[in-house]
Motif scaffolding. Structure first.
Motif, short mmCIF file in Angstrom:
data_model
loop_
_atom_site.label_atom_id
_atom_site.label_comp_id
_atom_site.label_asym_id
_atom_site.label_seq_id
_atom_site.Cartn_x
_atom_site.Cartn_y
_atom_site.Cartn_z
N ALA A 114 -12.59 -40.19 11.46
CA ALA A 114 -11.37 -41.01 11.08
C ALA A 114 -10.60 -41.30 12.26
CB ALA A 114 -10.58 -40.08 10.14
N MET A 115 -10.12 -40.30 13.26
CA MET A 115 -9.48 -40.67 14.39
C MET A 115 -10.25 -41.37 15.44
SD MET A 115 -6.92 -37.44 15.01
CE MET A 115 -8.19 -36.21 15.23
N MET A 116 -11.42 -41.23 15.37
CA MET A 116 -12.25 -42.26 16.44
C MET A 116 -12.11 -43.97 15.97
SD MET A 116 -15.29 -39.73 17.19
CE MET A 116 -16.46 -41.00 17.23
N LEU A 117 -11.84 -43.93 14.69
CA LEU A 117 -11.87 -45.29 14.18
C LEU A 117 -10.12 -45.78 14.32
CD1 LEU A 117 -13.99 -45.15 11.09
CD2 LEU A 117 -14.39 -46.70 12.81
N ALA A 118 -9.30 -44.68 13.97
CA ALA A 118 -8.03 -45.07 13.77
C ALA A 118 -7.20 -45.39 15.01
CB ALA A 118 -7.28 -43.64 13.18
N PRO A 120 -8.67 -46.55 18.16
CA PRO A 120 -8.87 -47.95 18.98
C PRO A 120 -8.62 -49.04 17.98
CG PRO A 120 -10.99 -46.82 18.47
CD PRO A 120 -9.85 -45.87 18.10
N ARG A 121 -8.65 -48.98 16.63
CA ARG A 121 -8.37 -49.85 15.73
C ARG A 121 -6.87 -50.29 15.38
NH1 ARG A 121 -12.32 -52.99 13.32
NH2 ARG A 121 -10.51 -54.02 13.09
N ARG A 122 -5.97 -49.21 15.99
CA ARG A 122 -4.56 -49.16 15.80
C ARG A 122 -4.16 -49.09 14.07
NH1 ARG A 122 -2.62 -54.03 19.67
NH2 ARG A 122 -0.59 -52.99 19.04
N LEU A 123 -4.91 -48.30 13.40
CA LEU A 123 -4.61 -48.11 12.07
C LEU A 123 -3.29 -47.67 11.50
CD1 LEU A 123 -8.13 -46.93 10.64
CD2 LEU A 123 -7.33 -49.24 11.10
N LEU A 145 -4.42 -56.48 18.01
CA LEU A 145 -5.76 -56.43 18.66
C LEU A 145 -6.19 -55.04 19.14
CD1 LEU A 145 -6.12 -59.65 20.48
CD2 LEU A 145 -6.69 -59.42 17.96
N GLY A 146 -7.21 -54.58 18.36
CA GLY A 146 -7.76 -53.21 18.77
C GLY A 146 -9.09 -53.36 19.58
N ARG A 147 -9.83 -52.25 19.66
CA ARG A 147 -11.05 -52.20 20.29
C ARG A 147 -12.08 -51.95 19.29
NH1 ARG A 147 -11.38 -53.09 25.52
NH2 ARG A 147 -9.24 -53.15 26.86
N GLY A 266 -6.06 -39.28 19.66
CA GLY A 266 -6.02 -38.62 18.46
C GLY A 266 -6.00 -37.28 18.63
N LEU A 267 -4.69 -36.69 17.70
CA LEU A 267 -4.54 -35.17 18.39
C LEU A 267 -4.29 -34.46 17.01
CD1 LEU A 267 -2.31 -35.68 21.42
CD2 LEU A 267 -4.83 -35.19 21.30
N ASP A 268 -5.01 -33.60 16.49
CA ASP A 268 -4.78 -32.83 15.35
C ASP A 268 -4.23 -31.38 15.66
OD1 ASP A 268 -4.66 -32.62 12.47
OD2 ASP A 268 -6.71 -31.35 12.71
N VAL A 269 -4.28 -31.16 17.04
CA VAL A 269 -3.92 -29.99 17.38
C VAL A 269 -2.99 -30.13 18.85
CG1 VAL A 269 -5.80 -28.35 16.54
CG2 VAL A 269 -6.20 -29.59 18.78
N PHE A 270 -2.15 -29.10 19.09
CA PHE A 270 -1.04 -29.26 20.16
C PHE A 270 -1.21 -28.01 21.22
CE2 PHE A 270 -0.34 -32.07 16.66
CZ PHE A 270 -0.29 -33.37 17.12
N GLU A 271 -0.70 -28.13 22.32
CA GLU A 271 -0.71 -27.02 23.12
C GLU A 271 0.13 -26.04 22.84
OE1 GLU A 271 -0.58 -26.09 28.02
OE2 GLU A 271 -0.66 -28.29 27.43
N HIS A 272 1.37 -26.36 22.20
CA HIS A 272 2.45 -25.15 21.85
C HIS A 272 2.38 -25.20 20.44
CE1 HIS A 272 3.32 -25.00 26.25
NE2 HIS A 272 3.28 -26.38 26.29
N GLY A 273 1.65 -25.47 19.69
CA GLY A 273 1.55 -25.08 18.10
C GLY A 273 2.31 -26.38 17.52
#
Length: 314
Positions: A114-118, A120-123, A145-147, A266-273
């Motif tokens: 989902a993020m690989m689509l979201a 580049p396509r700027r969803l 315009l996205g990619r 696209g990030l679902d996790v972060f370095e500092h929680g």
């Protein structure tokens, strides 16, 4: 005379079905308010419980484990990993640690796709326009315009269960599969995925259009994607991370996203929680999610069943 039920303390609110079954099987203390335990509360729980059921948001470090009572014999983690637990300290204390693997694979792979689509396509940008007070002024040929992702190259860092599941989905979207792993995948899997193996991560990064990070957080992978490696990526490349935030140098990534040296993330996790870099939150070329990779009803129920099985088996 029936044997005494083990005392189980659960640190967070779990699915109702899992909690109900735990109450039936064990002498269970639940956290119905879902307020995260402090380190002091974790230590206190470990002084009285036979089994502790924490989640990946609980830090079970050496200091907490050192305060555990002799009766504590099992830490049954509600989560896929165990990097929130000091395994060595637990082992030295005679405490077994279990987790819930092979449950989150498909859900996490779906989210990665989902993020690989979201990105580049700027969803997300498009959705925000539709929800803003200014509204949408109508279609225009050069606007938003996205990619295209079809025909692009995907580089997977960590071709384990989740990495393989991502590769299978990505092939259906017309992506060419490349991967880097400490150990090369089985030839049958390579053939099935038509995957290209790179023993050099640096060489792979410089050639990919999308990077998906699917490796665990270990001392060896801390800041695996540091500033030097991020600079190897193409300016129009996208990076997606659902594994552990510590694998990426978040400050370096933020600088490069702001400078346009990397196209998007696209990030679902972060370095500092949950403490996210405020500069990262200001960017339009990122999709930020609150650790939702495994957040499905089905997945959480399966995790609960695994925890129950781990406790019963132990």
């Amino acid at each position: 005379m029936p044997s005494k039920k083990p005392q189980v303390i659960v640190t967070r609110k779990l699915p109702d079905a899992a909690e109900t079954r735990m109450r039936e099987l064990f002498d269970t203390t639940l956290n119905l308010e879902d307020t995260p335990f402090t380190q002091e509360q974790l230590a206190e729980a470990m002084q009285t419980a036979d089994v502790l059921v924490p989640t990946i948001s609980d830090t079970i470090d050496e200091d907490v484990i050192s305060q555990a009572g002799d009766q504590l014999k099992l830490i049954a983690n509600f989560g896929n990993g165990t990097d929130n637990i000091d395994i060595q300290a637990a082992t030295e204390k005679g405490i077994t640690v279990t987790n819930t693997p092979k449950v989150l694979t498909e859900d996490t792979a779906d989210m990665i796709m989902a993020m690989m689509l979201a990105v580049p396509r700027r969803l997300v940008e498009g959705a925000q326009v539709m929800m803003s007070d200014d509204g949408w002024e109508g279609w225009a040929p050069s606007w938003m315009l996205g990619r295209r992702i079809y025909g692009k190259r995907l580089g997977i860092i960590g071709m384990g269960r989740i990495g393989s599941a991502v590769a299978k989905r990505a092939r259906a979207f017309g992506l060419a599969i490349h991967y880097h792993n400490p150990k090369r995948a089985h030839p049958d899997l390579e053939a099935e995925l038509e995957a290209t193996y790179w023993d050099s991560l640096d060489q792979m990064l410089a050639r990919m259009d999308i990077i998906s990070i699917n490796c665990p957080h270990t001392p060896a992978t801390f800041h695996l994607m540091n500033a030097r490696r991020l600079k190897l990526m193409k300016p129009n490349a996208v990076i997606v991370n659902t594994s552990r935030g510590e694998v990426i140098d978040e400050n370096a990534l933020t600088r490069m996203l702001r400078a346009g040296e990397i196209s998007g993330a696209g990030l679902d996790v972060f370095e500092h929680g949950h403490q996210i870099n405020p500069r990262l939150r200001q960017l339009n070329n990122v999709v930020l999610l609150p650790h939702m990779g495994s957040a499905t009803i089905e997945g959480r129920l399966e995790m609960g069943e695994k925890v129950l099985l781990n406790v019963k088996t132990f």
